[in-house]
Design a protein around this motif. Structure first.
Motif, short mmCIF file in Angstrom:
data_model
loop_
_atom_site.label_atom_id
_atom_site.label_comp_id
_atom_site.label_asym_id
_atom_site.label_seq_id
_atom_site.Cartn_x
_atom_site.Cartn_y
_atom_site.Cartn_z
N ARG A 1 -7.58 -8.66 0.34
CA ARG A 1 -6.96 -7.80 1.33
C ARG A 1 -5.68 -8.43 1.81
O ARG A 1 -5.50 -9.63 1.73
N GLU A 2 -4.79 -7.61 2.33
CA GLU A 2 -3.49 -8.12 2.75
C GLU A 2 -3.65 -9.31 3.67
O GLU A 2 -2.90 -10.28 3.59
N LYS B 1 -11.64 -3.85 -2.04
CA LYS B 1 -11.24 -4.16 -0.67
C LYS B 1 -12.46 -4.08 0.25
O LYS B 1 -12.38 -4.42 1.42
N LEU C 1 -3.35 6.11 5.10
CA LEU C 1 -2.70 5.64 3.89
C LEU C 1 -2.75 4.13 3.74
O LEU C 1 -1.91 3.52 3.09
N GLU D 1 -3.85 5.32 -5.67
CA GLU D 1 -5.16 5.88 -5.33
C GLU D 1 -5.06 7.12 -4.45
O GLU D 1 -5.81 8.08 -4.61
N ALA D 2 -4.10 7.09 -3.54
CA ALA D 2 -3.92 8.25 -2.65
C ALA D 2 -3.54 9.49 -3.45
O ALA D 2 -3.98 10.60 -3.15
N PHE D 3 -2.73 9.32 -4.48
CA PHE D 3 -2.37 10.45 -5.33
C PHE D 3 -3.56 10.89 -6.19
O PHE D 3 -3.86 12.07 -6.31
N TRP E 1 0.84 -1.22 0.00
CA TRP E 1 0.00 0.00 0.00
C TRP E 1 0.87 1.27 0.00
O TRP E 1 1.65 1.45 -0.96
N ALA E 2 0.79 2.15 1.02
CA ALA E 2 1.59 3.37 0.97
C ALA E 2 2.71 3.35 2.00
O ALA E 2 3.14 4.40 2.47
N ILE F 1 -6.86 10.50 -5.80
CA ILE F 1 -7.98 11.10 -5.07
C ILE F 1 -7.64 12.53 -4.64
O ILE F 1 -8.53 13.35 -4.39
N ARG F 2 -6.35 12.84 -4.54
CA ARG F 2 -5.91 14.19 -4.17
C ARG F 2 -5.60 15.05 -5.39
O ARG F 2 -4.96 16.10 -5.26
N SER G 1 -9.79 1.33 -2.85
CA SER G 1 -10.22 2.22 -1.77
C SER G 1 -10.93 3.46 -2.28
O SER G 1 -11.50 4.22 -1.50
N ILE G 2 -10.88 3.71 -3.56
CA ILE G 2 -11.57 4.89 -4.11
C ILE G 2 -12.58 4.42 -5.16
O ILE G 2 -12.52 3.30 -5.64
N THR H 1 -2.69 1.23 -3.44
CA THR H 1 -3.28 2.24 -2.56
C THR H 1 -2.54 3.57 -2.68
O THR H 1 -3.14 4.64 -2.54
N LEU H 2 -1.25 3.51 -2.96
CA LEU H 2 -0.51 4.77 -3.13
C LEU H 2 -0.97 5.48 -4.39
O LEU H 2 -1.22 6.70 -4.37
N PHE I 1 -8.44 4.79 5.06
CA PHE I 1 -8.31 5.67 3.89
C PHE I 1 -9.47 6.66 3.81
O PHE I 1 -9.29 7.88 3.78
#
Lengths: 254, 254, 254
Positions: A170-171, A139, B242, A82-84, A51-52, A86-87, A111-112, A79-80, B247
């Motif tokens: 999932r992990e 997830k 994260l 996605e984190a970028f 993930w991140a 979504i922002r 996650s998004i 997930t990383l 999230f």
């Protein structure tokens, strides 16, 4: 191998397109990475920095470098990405891949919420720069995706330029391909395989029972992902029929 | 941090009084301690040498010294305090703290029966020498303590000189704050928080689902304890929104 | 020990015939072996290289050498013996023991079907070359062996030359001595002990609750096997009554 045993299933060698194992590094120290590479190097095809985790990883450059100098590519967990996204920082994400000279990237929407066309767009753009792994499956336990949708999405993502698609878990090994109990959704997997070539899929299978299940379904050279570093030696023995769980299965084939 | 992401919750920095993470070392080698400190040093606020593991730990002095030279204080688990007390060796315990120059100690009664006034007495005596963490809650599944008693005991122990109180869970994450299933006793936690300031409590939360639960209830800077060394990087990503599990929770706040 | 506590149960010292602990190494790196030996050397009586992990272990010779130079013998898991036998390669197996100068070997039939007389034959042959550990109990949940059979087999295997017999559990701690839930089959264990001397048995007990159970039944110096390297320090504290789970049990004896 350290000695000769007859009737051992034949494993592919690196660089592999099947029989592929993806490791999940969720915070190894540099020394642990050195140990992992020394002990299991022949079996590690690619490493995902989970993930991140890369955001808070000390000596990130050095870590990637140790893997790289052992011939093992590294990529950041979906997930990383996605984190970028979504922002609204996708441009920053591209620069990040460049800064660490990564040649692989994962596109996911676990996650998004991302329209599928938009997801495919990201795959298309990214695949011009790097090799793309794209992940299908949510997830979120509440979002159950029916088999025909898994297949449709996998096909579109491969068409958009994904090198391989990842079947999401999932992990810890629930959700996505698995029921809450960790049990595999067998019908789903079999239906997917009627349409998508096996070598184009990496199955996330962090738990031993899941690894055994996929090996028994698809053989020694199934592609597996999200494998913990400590499980690499055990997994290799499962693939070779040298652990109780798969001992009979392979012997019966000879 | 290795790169810039917008809308990341703001974490406190060391030395922290909230957003505090206590590690549980149950037998790391010296080299593993070096790795842990190098990889996670910024996130480790204090280390507990689990229960009485210090009795059989090789190179105990060197281990404590590695942590100390990274600015991380170390203390002995409460079970060790109890082992000395039940044997009428409290004086020896004081000498032991002195011998290893420890500046923190834990007072607990998870395995022994100790009148609460006596427990507070120990806190008072010890708090003249060292900073005291005191633990509330039983390791015995049969001894269920009602919420008002948790609160009463916490207040008295803080008054007696405890720096912070620890909400007890067994190392595996059952008993005390948790049901046998590992699920958090939510009503208990909420009632405690009506009376005791949040920054005075460290919640033992060894399992991921528990960490997620406390982060969602109390935010990024909740104090958490009994965290396994390998879980430090994953926990930090949970605190920062994260990882899949938190999230959405944090994004919805921006 | 790092300090003096009264009323601590008295542990045997190396070389031990009771109070014996067998470690399960399922893929440690050389550095991890060094750490394990340095940290827990006094408590490790023998190391099993789990099932056939030795087949894919890098630097196998060096690994065995590190253990050996710390005075700790190493042997290959029984599944490897079975893998050679089922392939009609028993002669190769003997040569393998010789090549690595191993002085211990395990005879088992957890994954193959072997007439008991034949099994005893292997024990007899092998016990002329090395010290033999033989394992009783199936890895197959469907094959339930009644108590009188466990006893009969154990007796015959000891008569055939086995140094000690091992009560089988799967590496995860189910099957054999344990129910699917991981719970110990108490009646079975007690019945075995009416006929077989305790010091002749090593109980596989990979999970903490199982270790606690055997310690409470048979005391501090029970022989335990399949212990994970990370669990050695915790197990030693259990044996000494210095962890919550066995704290009362031992105190009540003084």
């Amino acid at each position: 191998m350290n000695y000769i045993l007859k009737s051992i299933p034949s494993r592919t060698a690196k660089p592999r397109s099947s029989g592929f194992t993806m490791a999940m590094d969720k915070g190894l120290s540099l020394r642990e990475v050195e140990d992992f590479v020394e002990t299991c190097g022949d079996f590690i095809d690619i490493v995902k920095l989970g993930w991140a985790t890369s955001y808070v990883t000390k000596n990130l450059k050095e870590k990637i470098e140790i893997y790289r100098s052992a011939g093992i590519p590294v990529y950041f967990g979906g997930t990383l990405f996605e984190a970028f996204v979504i922002r609204d920082q996708f441009e920053d994400y591209l620069q990040l891949l460049d800064r660490y000279q990564l040649s692989f990237a994962e596109v996911s929407d676990g996650s998004i919420t991302l329209e599928h066309d938009k997801k495919c767009n990201y795959i298309e753009v990214l695949s011009k720069e790097v090799t793309v792994l794209s992940e299908v499956g949510s997830k979120d336990a509440a979002k159950i995706i029916p088999p025909y949708k898994w297949i449709e999405q996998m096909q579109k993502e491969l068409n958009a330029g994904a090198w391989k698609v990842i079947g999401e878990a999932r992990e810890g090994g629930t959700v996505g391909l698995f029921r809450d109990s960790g049990e595999v959704r067998q019908g789903l997997v079999e239906e997917i395989l009627t349409q998508i070539p096996e070598e184009k899929i990496i199955w996330e299978a962090p738990q031993k029972e899941q690894q055994v299940w996929f090996i028994k379904l698809l053989g020694t050279n199934v592609n597996l992902g999200n494998i913990a570093p400590n499980d690499f030696i055990p997994l290799e023995t499962l693939r070779l029929g040298l652990r109780g769980d798969t001992f009979d299965y392979f012997l019966n084939q000879f």
